[in-house]
Design a protein around this motif. Structure first.
Motif, mmCIF file in Angstrom:
data_model
loop_
_atom_site.group_PDB
_atom_site.id
_atom_site.type_symbol
_atom_site.label_atom_id
_atom_site.label_comp_id
_atom_site.label_asym_id
_atom_site.label_seq_id
_atom_site.Cartn_x
_atom_site.Cartn_y
_atom_site.Cartn_z
ATOM 1 N N GLN A 122 0.637 -1.380 0.076
ATOM 2 C CA GLN A 122 -0.014 0.003 0.041
ATOM 3 C C GLN A 122 0.954 1.300 0.059
ATOM 4 O O GLN A 122 0.457 2.320 -0.141
ATOM 5 C CB GLN A 122 -1.134 -0.110 1.260
ATOM 6 N N MET A 123 2.165 0.903 0.402
ATOM 7 C CA MET A 123 3.198 2.417 0.363
ATOM 8 C C MET A 123 3.454 2.774 -1.095
ATOM 9 O O MET A 123 4.169 3.763 -1.488
ATOM 10 C CB MET A 123 4.059 2.217 1.320
ATOM 11 N N GLY A 124 3.270 1.582 -2.279
ATOM 12 C CA GLY A 124 3.504 1.974 -3.525
ATOM 13 C C GLY A 124 5.150 2.153 -3.859
ATOM 14 O O GLY A 124 5.338 2.671 -4.544
ATOM 15 N N ILE A 125 5.826 1.084 -3.360
ATOM 16 C CA ILE A 125 6.951 0.793 -3.595
ATOM 17 C C ILE A 125 7.271 0.256 -5.045
ATOM 18 O O ILE A 125 7.104 -0.936 -5.080
ATOM 19 C CB ILE A 125 7.786 0.223 -2.505
ATOM 20 N N HIS A 126 7.921 0.945 -6.073
ATOM 21 C CA HIS A 126 8.092 0.187 -7.427
ATOM 22 C C HIS A 126 9.504 0.601 -7.750
ATOM 23 O O HIS A 126 9.831 0.338 -8.866
ATOM 24 C CB HIS A 126 7.015 0.538 -8.370
ATOM 25 N N ASN A 127 10.508 1.021 -6.873
ATOM 26 C CA ASN A 127 11.792 1.537 -7.391
ATOM 27 C C ASN A 127 12.686 1.545 -6.362
ATOM 28 O O ASN A 127 12.321 1.558 -5.101
ATOM 29 C CB ASN A 127 11.806 2.667 -8.360
#
Length: 705
Positions: A122-127
């Protein structure tokens, strides 16, 4: 690579006690569960507090780590309750909390620096910058976005400071996690608060265009092992114990044998649960291949035919030593080895022995029928209501000793209860590996981002902004900062565009896109941009490196004062708060609110315009729900899509409400409007005139007139 073990951890879901027993029996290295509050699956059965205490003991007894979700957005009035809940979980020995709210993370690091935290998807970590951000605020692990490709995952695991967890099986959200407001703003049930009504599974235009089939990376297990991922996560806290057992068992086998699934194993997974099959489109980079699906009657029938089995709780053998000396208190010592399920290659490790001794009644001389070793051993072995079984019993007994059966039973119960209590510590502490310690985040020095009156605007279509400025400079004077898409700002030759001092950073920047976006950020700064509207935690460091001042977008989901304070500390100058807040909530936090525009409800990795309408409809496509409401779809950076609200949020005729709530920062979003329509809206807003169409008000989810 930041991985502790030779093999990745296998992390299984559990929505109730039966599913947790199934996960442990199937060979999970760790299990994640939710309590009755603050978890992203509010409608799962979930665990009461005493059940959580049992779950910790049961998991640790079998060498399995237990993680608990505290991954919803938390409002200011709920923070004390959330902290008390976290303190309870810490006290009973939970191995880690899965968290998403930045304010909660900040508070937990201050109150419980030795409590392990994992950054939720849910924190949106994608890099990598996003992963390192999470690490810097106290998260030792990040759950990567399900939209990451294999190459993205491999590069992040090689470069990032925290260890990385990856979803390998189960349901897929069509929207990037943490970015979905569809259920909240349209249906009144917040996905960010664990109440999602799953509007993506509903029909639009008599089809199911945004219902994704389930994820399965079973055939890619070897690649995931090799790339350094620390944990493989199975989705399914709302699934049955049979689902948990069978899916976990298959992935256990694949991990231990370091291979991908066979055709037969894939078929077995599909029998357990599927929506017309599985997809690996994001992982392979083939995201425009067919990925949509619904759970058909045939799918349901196949699962039903497989039936169900009752999975019993397993016991652990203990060594028991009983001492019964005349004139001395009876004494019982129980010993059991600690298991580490993934210490090395997934095999058991029993180097550490836990031992407990308890004392009972004083041993008396028998007048008749003294105790015998066989009878004592039989009574001490009756551990049926405990998670233990007697593997070895040794009795030291003086001749002529007597104790009543009740006294012997009480001694046995006391020993079993004391031994269970020893397992109320995280696995790492049971194994003598110390505590995890994190520094306390700095306290914000500036907390006055709401002090100055501020009007900001985002124009997703730069042409609309250009035409408005050609018609009149009045549009510029209404706003203190105007944001235009980064790509447009850098690639246009139109000097009028430079009137905008802000750029809108793409909400999602995959690892493979970082270099190009960084070049554009630096270009924007050279061309005169001063501000950057950021919607992801990874953007903070990127924009500061480029020389741009970050302004927090609503996508950061700021819902409490502590989240705001943390971001201000890290250099964010102003914040637009979550649109899920009421005006009183926004007043208490202090910050900006969206007072005009179609709020994006979803940010999708796939281009649904191309798939369902064709590229010639780009900019004019929309979804139509069962009530006839139209939700426009716009193209985002990287051929992603924004699905917008059917209703405009509008507060032009409610300025007194904004003033009463001390809202001094108003934010406008221009999306589908042409320049003439935008001019009309701006004029109405400035003159405090109501609109003739149905609109959404700040703090209210359903449209009102």
């Amino acid at each position: 690579m930041n991985r502790k073990y030779k093999l990745p951890e296998l992390l299984a879901p559990a929505g109730d006690k039966e599913s947790l027993i199934a996960a442990v029996s199937a060979g999970a290295d760790a299990v994640y569960v939710g309590g009755k509050r603050f978890g992203a699956r509010a409608y799962a059965k979930n665990f009461e507090n005493e059940e959580l205490r049992w779950a910790v003991r049961y998991c640790h007894l079998h060498g399995v780590r237990l993680y608990v979700t505290l991954n919803t957005l938390v409002y200011d009035k709920e923070l004390d309750e959330a902290l008390q809940y976290a303190e309870f979980l810490h006290a009973i020995g939970v191995d880690a909390l899965i968290v998403a709210d930045l304010g909660v993370v900040s508070l937990l690091r201050r109150r419980m620096p030795d409590l392990e935290l994992h950054a939720s998807t849910q924190m949106g970590i994608h890099n990598t910058p996003g992963a390192d951000f999470a690490y810097s605020i106290g998260c030792s692990r990040v759950v990567l976005a399900r939209e990451c490709s294999y190459n993205d995952i491999k590069q992040i695991t090689e470069r990032a400071l925290p260890e990385c967890e990856v979803f390998v099986h189960g349901a897929l959200c069509v929207c990037h996690s943490g970015q979905c407001l569809f259920s909240s703003l349209v249906g009144g049930r917040s996905g960010n608060r664990g109440e999602c009504a799953q509007p993506c599974r509903l029909p639009y235009g008599n089809k199911y265009p945004i219902s994704l089939t389930d994820l399965s990376l079973a055939k890619h297990v070897k690649a995931l092992i090799d790339c350094g991922v620390a944990s493989l996560k199975i989705e399914g806290r709302m699934k049955s114990p049979e689902y948990v057992y069978r899916v976990t068992s298959i992935y256990r086998r694949l991990l231990d044998e370091a291979r991908g699934a066979t055709v037969g194993e894939t078929s077995e997974l599909r029998e357990v649960f599927s929506r017309g099959g599985f997809t690996d489109g994001y992982f392979t980079g083939k995201k425009f291949s067919p990925m949509t699906g619904v759970r058909s009657e045939e799918d349901k029938q196949i699962t039903k035919e497989k039936g169900s089995t009752k999975i019993k709780a397993e016991s652990r053998g203990v060594k028991i030593l009983g001492r019964f000396r005349l004139g001395q208190p009876s004494e019982l010592t129980l010993k059991i080895p600690v298991i580490s399920r993934v210490d090395g290659i997934g095999t058991e490790n029993s180097d550490v022995i836990l031992s407990v001794s308890v004392k009972g009644e004083v041993c008396r001389r028998a007048e008749s029928s003294p105790l015998h070793k066989d009878g004592l051993a039989d009574r001490l072995s009756k551990l049926g209501n405990t998670p233990f079984s007697a593997s070895d019993i040794e009795i030291e007994l003086d001749e002529g000793v007597n104790l009543s059966p009740g006294e012997v039973n009480a001694l046995r119960r006391a020993g079993a209860e004391a031994l269970e209590l020893l397992f109320e510590k995280p696995i790492r502490q049971l194994l003598g590996r110390g505590k995890c310690e994190w520094r306390t985040p700095p306290k914000a020095e500036c907390g006055d981002c709401e002090a100055k009156k501020l009007n900001t605007a985002l124009f997703l279509n730069p042409r609309v902004f250009e035409e408005l400025t050609e018609r009149s400079n009045d549009v510029i004077s209404q706003f203190d900062i105007i944001f235009l898409p980064l790509e447009s700002y850098c690639h246009t030759k139109d000097v009028a565009i430079r009137c905008a001092e802000g750029v809108y950073v793409p909400p999602v920047i995959m690892e493979r896109e970082l270099e190009g976006v960084m070049a554009m950020l630096k270009c924007a700064a050279e061309l005169g941009a001063k501000y950057a509207l950021i919607g992801n935690v990874s953007h903070v460091s990127l924009c500061k490196e480029a020389g741009l001042r970050p302004v927090g977008d609503f996508r950061l989901n700021v819902s409490n004062k502590w989240a705001k304070e943390l971001l201000l500390t890290l250099g964010v100058s102003h914040l637009i708060l979550s649109p899920e807040l009421t005006l009183p909530m926004a007043r208490d936090i202090g910050g900006g609110v969206i007072t005009f525009g179609r709020i994006p409800l979803m940010l999708t990795e796939r281009c649904f315009v191309k798939e369902n309408f064709g590229c010639d409809r780009c900019g004019s496509a929309y979804l139509t729900d069962r009530k006839g409401a139209r939700f426009p779809i716009l193209r985002e950076f990287g051929h992603r899509n924004l699905i917008l609200n059917s209703s405009i949020t509008y507060m032009g005729d409610r300025k007194s409400e904004l003033s009463a709530a001390k809202i001094r920062h108003s934010h406008f979003i221009f999306t589908t409007e042409g320049s003439r329509e935008a001019a009309v809206y701006l004029n109405s807003y400035r003159n405090a005139e109501p609109l003739s169409e149905s609109v959404r008000r700040v703090g209210r989810r359903a449209p009102t007139v």
